[in-house]
Design a protein around this motif. Structure first.
Motif, short mmCIF file in Angstrom:
data_model
loop_
_atom_site.label_atom_id
_atom_site.label_comp_id
_atom_site.label_asym_id
_atom_site.label_seq_id
_atom_site.Cartn_x
_atom_site.Cartn_y
_atom_site.Cartn_z
N TYR A 2 38.68 20.42 14.75
CA TYR A 2 37.78 20.10 15.85
C TYR A 2 37.61 18.83 15.84
O TYR A 2 37.05 17.89 15.14
CB TYR A 2 36.19 20.78 15.07
CG TYR A 2 36.37 22.08 14.78
CD1 TYR A 2 36.55 23.28 16.09
CD2 TYR A 2 36.53 22.75 13.68
CE1 TYR A 2 36.71 24.56 15.50
CE2 TYR A 2 36.69 24.19 13.34
CZ TYR A 2 36.58 24.96 14.34
OH TYR A 2 36.61 26.17 13.89
N ARG A 26 37.45 20.85 3.18
CA ARG A 26 37.57 21.16 4.41
C ARG A 26 37.22 20.26 5.52
O ARG A 26 37.79 19.84 6.58
CB ARG A 26 36.80 22.54 4.81
CG ARG A 26 36.90 23.04 6.18
CD ARG A 26 38.37 23.66 6.43
NE ARG A 26 38.58 24.30 7.48
CZ ARG A 26 38.74 23.70 8.80
NH1 ARG A 26 38.61 22.41 9.03
NH2 ARG A 26 38.82 24.36 9.90
N LYS A 29 39.71 17.54 5.74
CA LYS A 29 40.75 17.92 6.61
C LYS A 29 40.62 17.37 8.06
O LYS A 29 41.50 17.26 8.88
CB LYS A 29 41.16 19.43 6.62
CG LYS A 29 41.88 19.90 5.41
CD LYS A 29 42.26 21.36 5.49
CE LYS A 29 42.71 21.56 3.91
NZ LYS A 29 42.78 23.19 3.59
N GLU A 30 39.27 17.59 8.19
CA GLU A 30 38.81 17.19 9.79
C GLU A 30 38.53 15.59 10.00
O GLU A 30 38.36 15.29 11.18
CB GLU A 30 37.34 17.80 10.07
CG GLU A 30 37.27 19.27 9.93
CD GLU A 30 38.08 19.93 11.21
OE1 GLU A 30 38.41 19.33 12.29
OE2 GLU A 30 38.41 21.10 10.93
N ASP A 222 37.17 29.02 0.94
CA ASP A 222 37.57 28.74 2.45
C ASP A 222 37.00 29.53 3.39
O ASP A 222 36.80 29.16 4.49
CB ASP A 222 39.17 29.11 2.44
CG ASP A 222 40.15 27.92 1.77
OD1 ASP A 222 39.40 26.95 1.52
OD2 ASP A 222 41.29 28.27 1.90
N ASP A 223 36.57 30.85 3.06
CA ASP A 223 36.10 31.71 3.94
C ASP A 223 34.58 30.92 4.59
O ASP A 223 34.09 31.38 5.58
CB ASP A 223 35.52 33.12 3.39
CG ASP A 223 36.88 33.94 3.12
OD1 ASP A 223 37.81 33.93 4.12
OD2 ASP A 223 37.00 34.48 2.20
N ALA A 225 33.93 27.47 4.00
CA ALA A 225 34.24 26.12 4.40
C ALA A 225 34.69 26.28 5.98
O ALA A 225 34.42 25.18 6.61
CB ALA A 225 35.22 25.59 3.70
N ASN A 226 35.53 27.06 6.19
CA ASN A 226 36.03 27.38 7.61
C ASN A 226 34.85 27.47 8.58
O ASN A 226 34.72 27.00 9.55
CB ASN A 226 36.89 28.32 7.67
CG ASN A 226 38.31 28.27 7.06
OD1 ASN A 226 38.45 27.09 6.62
ND2 ASN A 226 38.98 29.25 6.81
N ALA A 227 33.78 28.41 8.26
CA ALA A 227 32.69 28.64 9.05
C ALA A 227 31.87 27.25 9.14
O ALA A 227 31.30 26.94 10.20
CB ALA A 227 31.93 29.74 8.35
N ALA A 229 32.74 24.22 9.12
CA ALA A 229 33.60 23.21 10.06
C ALA A 229 33.06 23.68 11.66
O ALA A 229 32.72 22.94 12.19
CB ALA A 229 35.09 23.32 9.64
N TRP A 230 33.51 24.92 11.70
CA TRP A 230 33.15 25.62 13.16
C TRP A 230 31.41 25.19 13.40
O TRP A 230 31.37 24.77 14.59
CB TRP A 230 33.41 27.06 13.26
CG TRP A 230 32.99 27.57 14.67
CD1 TRP A 230 33.57 27.39 15.90
CD2 TRP A 230 31.85 28.34 14.59
NE1 TRP A 230 33.02 28.08 16.52
CE2 TRP A 230 31.77 28.83 16.16
CE3 TRP A 230 31.04 29.01 13.99
CZ2 TRP A 230 30.82 29.45 16.56
CZ3 TRP A 230 30.01 29.67 14.42
CH2 TRP A 230 29.97 30.00 15.66
N SER A 233 30.82 21.65 14.54
CA SER A 233 31.51 21.29 15.58
C SER A 233 30.89 21.53 16.90
O SER A 233 29.79 22.32 17.14
CB SER A 233 32.86 21.69 15.61
OG SER A 233 32.91 23.24 16.05
#
Ligand code: NAD
Length: 261
Positions: A2, A26, A29-30, A222-223, A225-227, A229-230, A233
């Motif tokens: 993002y 995570r 990574k952004e 990760d399930d 952490a991905n959320a 980040a979203w 964003s």
């Protein structure tokens, strides 16, 4: 990825372990700058900081008990002094104590509520103060649990704390929406971390846990952490006051799965 998160600044509380460590990586990574707050394990926090930097972000560690008002507000000041701003607060630090409820000592009850609920309030208070002062449309993400709605015998203090986080989030989201400040919850189901290591290494306990998860697997950090980040964003710019359950269907009344009832 993002792009709007790049070079933004985040604090993740309780980031020396488990879900918090996964979120910090995570966000690294952004390309974000991340303050890794933790309670006591310096070595683990330093390792997480290295992971964040390897992932492409910047990281500093900050030891502090978020249930202590002084530390909770200092972590916000520290982020601003170190990285020049604050855009995202992830309230993740949490503890649980299991005991039959009629045997729980008041001190244990208070400890869980102090970290899991009062701590979230204290850091949020300091972050919102900063966002308002600098007219920043910041975001707060609280790590709640499926137990903000599912009762949990022998873990009453934990379930009460997460139920409290549900209404804390909704109340703050409503109060600060006019300022563009978004406040949301994530409600994990069973995620593989040190908090539930004992349950996940015992075959019988793991099998009975899996029966409660329609997707039949325990979640990964990760399930979650991905959320995060979203949700942090601009893709989620119109979302505030929700709980996003990430639980493989645990909140769908799994015992009805075969059409029973
Ligand atoms: P964990 O035990 O691996 O990590 C907890 C973190 O909180 C550690 O970094 C610890 O240092 C920190 N911490 C504890 N007390 C603190 C304090 N007073 N001040 C600052 N930091 C403190 O746990 P986890 O499984 O990664 O859990 C993280 C969050 O996710 C918690 O809020 C937990 O309730 C929630 N959660 C976890 C699961 C799961 O299955 N793992 C499910 C639902 C919700």
């Amino acid at each position: 990825m993002y792009q709007d998160l790049y070079a933004k600044v985040a604090i993740v509380t309780g980031a020396s372990s488990g879900i918090g460590a996964g979120i910090a990586e995570r966000l690294g990574k952004e390309g974000m700058s991340v303050v890794i707050n933790y309670h006591s394990d310096d070595k683990a926090a330093k390792l997480v900081a290295e992971t964040v930097e390897k992932a492409g972000g910047k990281a500093v560690i900050y030891r502090g008990d978020i249930s202590d008002e002084k530390h909770a507000s200092q972590v916000i000041d520290f982020a601003v002094e170190t990285f020049g701003q604050l855009d995202l607060l992830v309230n993740n630090a949490g503890i649980e104590i299991q005991k039959p409820s009629h045997e729980v000592e008041l001190d244990d009850w208070k400890k869980v509520i102090d970290v899991n609920l009062t701590g979230f309030f204290l850091t949020s208070k300091a972050a919102i103060h900063y966002f308002l002062k600098h007219k920043i449309k910041g975001s707060i993400i609280n790590m709640s649990s499926v137990h903000e709605i599912i009762p949990w015998p022998t873990f009453a203090s934990y379930a009460a704390s997460k139920g409290g986080v549900r209404m804390l989030t909704k109340s703050l989201a409503l109060e600060y929406a006019p300022h563009g400040i978004r406040i949301n919850n994530i409600g994990p189901g069973a995620i593989e971390t040190p908090i539930n290591k004992e349950k996940l290494t015992d075959k019988a306990k793991l099998a009975s846990l899996q029966k409660m998860i329609p997707m039949a697997r325990v979640g990964k950090t990760d399930d979650i952490a991905n959320a995060v980040a979203w949700l942090a964003s601009s893709q989620a710019a119109y979302i505030t006051g929700i709980t996003l359950f990430i639980d493989g269907g645990m909140t769908l009344y799994p015992s009805f799965q075969g059409g029973e009832g």
